[in-house]
Design a protein around this motif. Sequence first.
Motif, PDB file in Angstrom:
ATOM      1  N   SER A 146      -7.880   1.756   5.433  1.00 32.53           N
ATOM      2  CA  SER A 146      -6.736   2.265   5.632  1.00 32.53           C
ATOM      3  C   SER A 146      -6.364   3.118   4.354  1.00 32.53           C
ATOM      4  O   SER A 146      -5.345   3.916   4.210  1.00 32.53           O
ATOM      5  CB  SER A 146      -5.471   1.320   5.627  1.00 32.53           C
ATOM      6  OG  SER A 146      -5.496   0.533   4.643  1.00 32.53           O
ATOM      7  N   PHE A 147      -7.300   2.838   3.192  1.00 30.48           N
ATOM      8  CA  PHE A 147      -7.155   3.493   1.917  1.00 30.48           C
ATOM      9  C   PHE A 147      -8.040   4.716   1.701  1.00 30.48           C
ATOM     10  O   PHE A 147      -7.790   5.450   0.816  1.00 30.48           O
ATOM     11  CB  PHE A 147      -7.192   2.613   0.657  1.00 30.48           C
ATOM     12  CG  PHE A 147      -7.064   3.099  -0.610  1.00 30.48           C
ATOM     13  CD1 PHE A 147      -5.295   3.274  -1.103  1.00 30.48           C
ATOM     14  CD2 PHE A 147      -7.950   3.495  -1.601  1.00 30.48           C
ATOM     15  CE1 PHE A 147      -5.128   3.541  -2.195  1.00 30.48           C
ATOM     16  CE2 PHE A 147      -7.492   4.051  -2.729  1.00 30.48           C
ATOM     17  CZ  PHE A 147      -6.000   4.256  -3.172  1.00 30.48           C
ATOM     18  N   THR A 173      -4.778  -4.070  -1.267  1.00 28.03           N
ATOM     19  CA  THR A 173      -4.308  -2.767  -0.762  1.00 28.03           C
ATOM     20  C   THR A 173      -5.351  -1.673  -0.957  1.00 28.03           C
ATOM     21  O   THR A 173      -5.147  -0.690  -0.223  1.00 28.03           O
ATOM     22  CB  THR A 173      -3.019  -2.570  -1.560  1.00 28.03           C
ATOM     23  OG1 THR A 173      -3.010  -2.444  -2.846  1.00 28.03           O
ATOM     24  CG2 THR A 173      -1.701  -3.228  -1.023  1.00 28.03           C
ATOM     25  N   VAL A 174      -6.341  -1.960  -1.871  1.00 25.70           N
ATOM     26  CA  VAL A 174      -7.671  -0.949  -2.030  1.00 25.70           C
ATOM     27  C   VAL A 174      -8.860  -1.489  -1.582  1.00 25.70           C
ATOM     28  O   VAL A 174      -9.694  -0.555  -0.824  1.00 25.70           O
ATOM     29  CB  VAL A 174      -7.348  -0.518  -3.365  1.00 25.70           C
ATOM     30  CG1 VAL A 174      -8.545   0.761  -3.728  1.00 25.70           C
ATOM     31  CG2 VAL A 174      -6.116   0.103  -4.046  1.00 25.70           C
ATOM     32  N   VAL A 226     -14.010  -0.338   0.210  1.00 26.76           N
ATOM     33  CA  VAL A 226     -12.734   0.192   0.165  1.00 26.76           C
ATOM     34  C   VAL A 226     -12.031   0.010   1.615  1.00 26.76           C
ATOM     35  O   VAL A 226     -12.778  -0.043   2.651  1.00 26.76           O
ATOM     36  CB  VAL A 226     -12.831   1.851   0.084  1.00 26.76           C
ATOM     37  CG1 VAL A 226     -11.659   2.512  -0.007  1.00 26.76           C
ATOM     38  CG2 VAL A 226     -13.253   2.028  -1.590  1.00 26.76           C
ATOM     39  N   GLN A 227     -10.655  -0.431   1.564  1.00 23.46           N
ATOM     40  CA  GLN A 227     -10.136  -0.527   2.683  1.00 23.46           C
ATOM     41  C   GLN A 227      -9.844   0.675   3.699  1.00 23.46           C
ATOM     42  O   GLN A 227     -10.045   2.014   3.191  1.00 23.46           O
ATOM     43  CB  GLN A 227      -8.487  -0.962   2.633  1.00 23.46           C
ATOM     44  CG  GLN A 227      -8.333  -2.273   2.007  1.00 23.46           C
ATOM     45  CD  GLN A 227      -8.309  -3.474   3.003  1.00 23.46           C
ATOM     46  OE1 GLN A 227      -8.911  -3.127   4.001  1.00 23.46           O
ATOM     47  NE2 GLN A 227      -8.068  -4.716   2.441  1.00 23.46           N
ATOM     48  N   GLN A 241       0.765  -1.166   0.044  1.00 24.53           N
ATOM     49  CA  GLN A 241      -0.047   0.024   0.004  1.00 24.53           C
ATOM     50  C   GLN A 241       0.806   1.149  -0.125  1.00 24.53           C
ATOM     51  O   GLN A 241       0.640   2.169  -0.841  1.00 24.53           O
ATOM     52  CB  GLN A 241      -0.818   0.031   1.259  1.00 24.53           C
ATOM     53  CG  GLN A 241      -2.057   1.072   1.228  1.00 24.53           C
ATOM     54  CD  GLN A 241      -2.907   1.048   2.097  1.00 24.53           C
ATOM     55  OE1 GLN A 241      -2.541   1.534   3.226  1.00 24.53           O
ATOM     56  NE2 GLN A 241      -4.156   0.309   1.924  1.00 24.53           N
ATOM     57  N   ILE A 294       0.778   4.048  -2.990  1.00 20.44           N
ATOM     58  CA  ILE A 294       0.210   5.485  -2.727  1.00 20.44           C
ATOM     59  C   ILE A 294       1.213   6.269  -3.280  1.00 20.44           C
ATOM     60  O   ILE A 294       0.968   7.251  -4.174  1.00 20.44           O
ATOM     61  CB  ILE A 294       0.184   5.811  -1.262  1.00 20.44           C
ATOM     62  CG1 ILE A 294      -1.218   4.937  -0.580  1.00 20.44           C
ATOM     63  CG2 ILE A 294      -0.266   7.355  -1.145  1.00 20.44           C
ATOM     64  CD1 ILE A 294      -1.108   4.895   0.889  1.00 20.44           C
ATOM     65  N   ALA A 310       2.035   9.092   3.197  1.00 23.46           N
ATOM     66  CA  ALA A 310       2.192   7.711   3.442  1.00 23.46           C
ATOM     67  C   ALA A 310       3.925   7.217   3.922  1.00 23.46           C
ATOM     68  O   ALA A 310       4.762   8.060   3.567  1.00 23.46           O
ATOM     69  CB  ALA A 310       2.039   6.798   2.306  1.00 23.46           C
ATOM     70  N   VAL A 351      -6.492   8.117   1.621  1.00 26.72           N
ATOM     71  CA  VAL A 351      -5.958   8.316   0.500  1.00 26.72           C
ATOM     72  C   VAL A 351      -6.945   9.213  -0.618  1.00 26.72           C
ATOM     73  O   VAL A 351      -6.692   9.999  -1.084  1.00 26.72           O
ATOM     74  CB  VAL A 351      -5.192   7.255  -0.233  1.00 26.72           C
ATOM     75  CG1 VAL A 351      -4.575   7.789  -1.282  1.00 26.72           C
ATOM     76  CG2 VAL A 351      -4.311   6.740   0.882  1.00 26.72           C
TER      77      VAL A 351
END
Length: 430
Positions: free
Chosen positions: A207-208, A195-196, A204-205, A167, A171, A297, A211
């Motif tokens: 953590s993403f 990762t997305v 959507v994750q 990830q 980014i 990131a 972003v």
Amino acid sequence: MLLPEEDVEITSLRKQGWSISAIARHVGRDRKTVRAYLSGERVPGVRGRAESDVFDRFEPYVAQRLRDDPHVRATVLFAEVVGLGFERSYQTFTRQVRNRGLRPHCERCASSNGRAHVDIEHPPGEEIQWDWLELDDTPWGVKAFVLVGALSCSGKFRGWFSDSDDQPHLIVGLDEVLRRLGGTAKRWRVDRMATVINPQSGQVQRSFAPVAKHYGVGVDPCPPRHGNRKGVVEKAIDYLTQSWWRTARVTTPAEAQAGLDAWCAAMADARRRDGSTVAEIAETEPLLALPPVPFPAEVIEVRTVAANALVSLWGNRYSVPPGLVGAQVQIHWRVGEPTIGVHANRRQVCLHRLAPRGAQQTVRLPEHTEALENVVLGAFNTDKPCRRKLNRPPTDAALALAAELIGEAAAADPVIDLDVYRRLVEGDLR
């Protein structure tokens, strides 16, 4: 086999009253061939078989087996029909199954094969598609990942070489590609990369999500097993791989990145679509402005310290304390910051300014230079080397040990006076 224009000719002559023999002489064909085409027994452009196909006898069985189990392996079916008397090769068997369309289409397993297709309209500036290109065989000997972003309307795309597809590297690649495109579309189309997109929920994750909010865009995942939904970027990757990467003369990731950027601007953007170039169409797309700074990131790279107390990172080398030679260290970089930190044993050991990628710079801290010099100079020895051309006969201790060995090996042999031998060697006896 008659060509279509010959079939038209014989049909016309027959309607004019010509006999089959006259038509055959006129077109230079056999009378039976002319008669077969006129009667409809044979079709123009299709070569008739000289003999009946041996597979005809096995077709009903194979078709029934595939109706019962559409996923049965061809090797299993081939073994079954061989046991029933089929004497041709496996290649002939699979060709017959394929040409006759005997295997039913499975909608759940085939993402697009056998399914109706339609061109999806992409309004200008509405969508950009993302995907990774993995390069296993690189001139620098390490697997590379290329993040490719393509504008769905114009087809303009750019790529970014990366060490990983996790990830943080994703980014970084997103920001690099977007700044090369000059902005971002309103929505990002991705496949179900973990990762997305959360693989379990399809959302959507967490953590993403920051972003996407940082760039002010929405994220659209492709439906499961529908990778062709992002066909623009997939075609871009195929074009990039075959037209540039296959013949690219590059030796380092920095050279590869520079070569890709130049090729995209000179060749990929010059492709013509509907009378205009890709670059001209892309200029009309209303892209959103990018934030002044990338999303912060944190990227972590693992490196092994070389014998000269340097670690390599993105085309440059940075110093570390000489005590870390041969050890693995972690290099931490927060995207957008001008410095990198080197960590060992869970603590930061030094901080460096970040040199431009591919600049081939060596960045050494003064204290590292002094420490390395002390280590190298401390290993020096100023003593004179040993003299190599001296006379060094066996000592008395060595001669005594030799006497013991001789006594153990041959006690019955006459005893040799080794002192006499020693004095003879030393020149005392004449």
